[in-house]
Design a protein around this motif. Structure first.
Motif, short mmCIF file in Angstrom:
data_model
loop_
_atom_site.label_atom_id
_atom_site.label_comp_id
_atom_site.label_asym_id
_atom_site.label_seq_id
_atom_site.Cartn_x
_atom_site.Cartn_y
_atom_site.Cartn_z
N PRO A 1 0.82 -1.22 0.00
CA PRO A 1 0.00 0.00 0.00
C PRO A 1 0.85 1.27 0.00
N GLN A 2 1.98 1.22 0.70
CA GLN A 2 2.84 2.40 0.76
C GLN A 2 3.37 2.77 -0.62
N ALA A 3 3.84 1.76 -1.37
CA ALA A 3 4.37 2.02 -2.70
C ALA A 3 3.29 2.54 -3.64
N TYR A 4 2.09 2.01 -3.49
CA TYR A 4 0.99 2.42 -4.36
C TYR A 4 0.58 3.86 -4.06
N VAL A 5 0.45 4.19 -2.77
CA VAL A 5 0.11 5.56 -2.39
C VAL A 5 1.18 6.52 -2.89
N ASP A 6 2.43 6.17 -2.68
CA ASP A 6 3.52 7.04 -3.13
C ASP A 6 3.48 7.26 -4.64
N ALA A 7 3.20 6.20 -5.38
CA ALA A 7 3.16 6.31 -6.84
C ALA A 7 2.05 7.26 -7.29
N LEU A 8 0.88 7.18 -6.65
CA LEU A 8 -0.22 8.05 -7.02
C LEU A 8 0.05 9.49 -6.61
N LEU A 9 0.65 9.68 -5.45
CA LEU A 9 1.01 11.05 -5.03
C LEU A 9 2.03 11.66 -5.98
N ASN A 10 2.97 10.85 -6.44
CA ASN A 10 3.93 11.34 -7.44
C ASN A 10 3.23 11.69 -8.74
N ARG A 11 2.26 10.88 -9.11
CA ARG A 11 1.50 11.15 -10.32
C ARG A 11 0.74 12.48 -10.19
N ILE A 12 0.16 12.71 -9.04
CA ILE A 12 -0.61 13.93 -8.82
C ILE A 12 0.30 15.15 -8.87
N GLY A 13 1.42 15.09 -8.17
CA GLY A 13 2.38 16.18 -8.19
C GLY A 13 1.75 17.52 -7.86
N ASP A 14 2.20 18.56 -8.54
CA ASP A 14 1.68 19.90 -8.31
C ASP A 14 0.65 20.32 -9.34
N ASP B 1 -4.83 14.88 1.03
CA ASP B 1 -4.35 14.45 2.34
C ASP B 1 -3.19 13.47 2.20
N ALA B 2 -2.05 13.98 1.73
CA ALA B 2 -0.89 13.11 1.48
C ALA B 2 -0.41 12.45 2.76
N ASP B 3 -0.28 13.22 3.84
CA ASP B 3 0.22 12.66 5.09
C ASP B 3 -0.74 11.61 5.66
N GLY B 4 -2.03 11.91 5.59
CA GLY B 4 -3.02 10.95 6.09
C GLY B 4 -3.03 9.67 5.29
N ALA B 5 -2.89 9.79 3.97
CA ALA B 5 -2.87 8.60 3.12
C ALA B 5 -1.63 7.76 3.38
N LYS B 6 -0.47 8.41 3.55
CA LYS B 6 0.76 7.67 3.84
C LYS B 6 0.67 6.96 5.18
N SER B 7 0.10 7.63 6.18
CA SER B 7 -0.06 7.02 7.50
C SER B 7 -1.00 5.82 7.44
N ALA B 8 -2.12 5.97 6.72
CA ALA B 8 -3.08 4.86 6.60
C ALA B 8 -2.47 3.67 5.88
N ALA B 9 -1.58 3.94 4.91
CA ALA B 9 -0.95 2.86 4.15
C ALA B 9 -0.03 2.00 5.00
N LEU B 10 0.43 2.52 6.13
CA LEU B 10 1.34 1.78 7.02
C LEU B 10 0.60 0.86 7.98
N LYS B 11 -0.71 1.04 8.11
CA LYS B 11 -1.47 0.28 9.09
C LYS B 11 -1.75 -1.14 8.59
N GLU B 12 -1.67 -2.10 9.52
CA GLU B 12 -1.94 -3.50 9.21
C GLU B 12 -3.16 -3.95 10.02
N PRO B 13 -4.35 -3.89 9.43
CA PRO B 13 -5.55 -4.30 10.18
C PRO B 13 -5.57 -5.80 10.40
N SER B 14 -6.30 -6.23 11.43
CA SER B 14 -6.40 -7.67 11.72
C SER B 14 -7.17 -8.39 10.62
N GLU B 15 -8.10 -7.68 10.01
CA GLU B 15 -8.89 -8.28 8.92
C GLU B 15 -8.81 -7.37 7.70
#
Length: 483
Positions: free
Chosen positions: A44-57, A67-81
């Protein structure tokens, strides 16, 4: 990579998955991305980063809040399900509440409103594992079809930056068409999901009214409003629909043998030449595949609809917006909201037709709700039943995206100046007033490289049947090239 990949979540061997290097990640559909993530081939982290790079300025005003920071933080989470959307970034139209993020509805008075909780449609997507990438731009308060927002800027079309993105969910349509995200949410009152879907070369689905929860969404009309998904594949539309309705997230394509589709001349006539060419080519493919096309008139439906849409929306807007502002503790009244409206077309509507002396009288509204709207619904039911139709088919819009500059009030169609708003909602509005499920499918690009959509409208609450039909129809069509 084609946007109509037949990859199923978790079911394909790793060797059949698309290459993950470089810029390819932006082209993944949600279903493909979910499969990559589930297999371990993509994080998820690589995918979020790739899309943020695509979006750029250079975002074409597609976002109000990224919400780049929020998306990066959410990508690091490992839910139980891990749900069917685990690790998949989505975008959300900025009139739909997302906890902790501003929900502005594209208007100044709501600039600082941060909802305490997600709208149920967002909550269900998050529970399935989706990551919120950002809040998308829209026509101010969702009262228009261009997304030329005077506060946050006009949304640029994904295929031509000088053309409008359609509306009111223009930011979501443009973001998905531009490969900023694979899927997103919009809202649709009279065409606001399907119009930007058609103009940005993506898929848009308006469910039957009442099928999706509407809480937490800045309203126009409880009779007409519904949230709806936009995506770059039919499989993704079905996936999002299943998550939101707590149903199945996959669906088999309808067997086209025995399918009957109505072709209403009142909807298919008087359209741009390139739009006509592309839609007719798509219909010829349906007929060659065994679909029976039934020519109809239905001018009476358009005439009846002309008496219905505005009285419902304009009368209910005052009541519904006032209740929403109070219930959600925004600290605003509707008069305070209206006082800060910036887009001239929206300000005129509020000052004169919602809060002013041209407001719809209650007696007129009651007449529409008690007499005319039931007649419209009955007429649609009669057409579907009498002709044994699975759907009606017609161009989503009579013409492709028009220039941002100079098109707010009028556009040119077949050599004549016509009103922008009424022209672009001409085909989408009648089914909206009847509460029908509707689907816009991209059918190709004009000679100028602009997308065109084919709309399929089904009987009330035939949503999954319509989606299965859409899946079968889509399989007959060539992939829409990326911008």
């Amino acid at each position: 990579m084609g946007v109509r990949s037949i990859l199923t979540i978790g079911a394909m061997a790793l060797g059949s998955l698309p290459a993950l290097a470089g810029d390819n990640l932006k082209d993944l559909t949600a279903s493909e991305a979910a499969a990559q993530i589930a297999s371990g081939a993509l994080s998820p982290q690589a995918y979020v980063d790739a899309l943020l790079n695509r979006i750029g300025d250079d975002r074409g005003n597609a976002f109000i809040t990224l919400d780049a920071d929020g998306a990066k933080s959410a990508a690091l989470k490992e839910p139980s399900e891990k749900g069917p959307l685990f690790g998949v970034p989505i975008v959300v139209k900025d009139n739909i509440a997302v906890q902790g993020l501003p929900t502005t509805a594209g208007t100044p008075a709501l600039a600082n409103w941060r909802p305490a909780k997600d709208a149920p449609v967002v909550e269900r997507l998050r529970k399935a594992g989706a990551i919120i990438l950002g809040k998308t731009n829209l026509h101010e308060l969702a009262f228009g079809i261009t997304s030329n927002n005077a506060v946050h800027g006009a949304v640029a079309n994904a295929y031509a930056s000088d053309r409008f993105a359609g509306g009111s969910s223009g930011g979501t349509g443009a973001a998905i068409g531009a490969r900023f995200a694979p899927v997103g949410l919009g809202t649709d009152t009279g065409g606001s999901v399907r119009i930007p879907a058609a103009l940005n070369g993506v898929y848009g689905f308006r469910p039957s009214v009442g099928r999706y929860p509407q809480a937490g969404i800045v309203p126009i009309s409880h009779t007409r409003d519904t949230a709806g998904p936009l995506a770059r594949s039919m499989k993704d539309i079905i996936l999002i629909d299943g998550v939101i309705t707590n149903g199945t997230t996959t669906l088999g394509a309808l067997n086209l043998s025995g399918v009957r589709v109505g072709i209403p001349s009142a909807f298919n006539g008087h359209v741009d030449g390139e739009t006509d060419r592309l839609v007719k080519a798509a219909l010829e493919k349906l007929e060659a595949a065994g679909v029976t096309l039934v020519t109809l008139d239905l001018a009476d439906i358009q005439d009846l609809n002309g008496q219905i849409g505005f009285p419902i929306a304009l009368f209910e807007a005052k009541q519904d917006i006032s209740k929403f502002l109070e219930k959600n503790e925004t600290g605003l009244t509707i008069d305070q909201l209206a006082a800060e409206i910036t887009s001239p077309d929206v300000k005129f509507v509020f000052d004169n037709m919602i809060l002013g002396d041209q407001a719809v009288p209650e007696v007129a509204y009651r007449s529409v709700m008690n007499d005319l709207r039931p007649k419209l619904q009955a007429r649609y039911a009669e057409v579907f039943a009498d002709h044994r139709l699975d759907a009606l088919a017609f161009p989503t819009t009579p013409l492709p995206a028009q220039p941002i500059s100079g098109s707010d009030l009028e556009v040119e169609l077949l050599g004549a100046k016509v009103p922008t708003f009424q022209t672009f909602i001409r085909n989408t509005d009648p089914g909206s007033n009847a509460g029908l499920p509707s689907l816009s499918i991209p059918v190709g690009l004009t000679s100028d490289g602009l997308p065109v959509g084919l709309e399929l409208d089904g009987p009330a609450f035939s949503d999954r049947h319509l989606l299965a039909l859409g899946l079968a129809v889509d399989a007959l069509l060539p992939p829409t090239p990326a911008p």
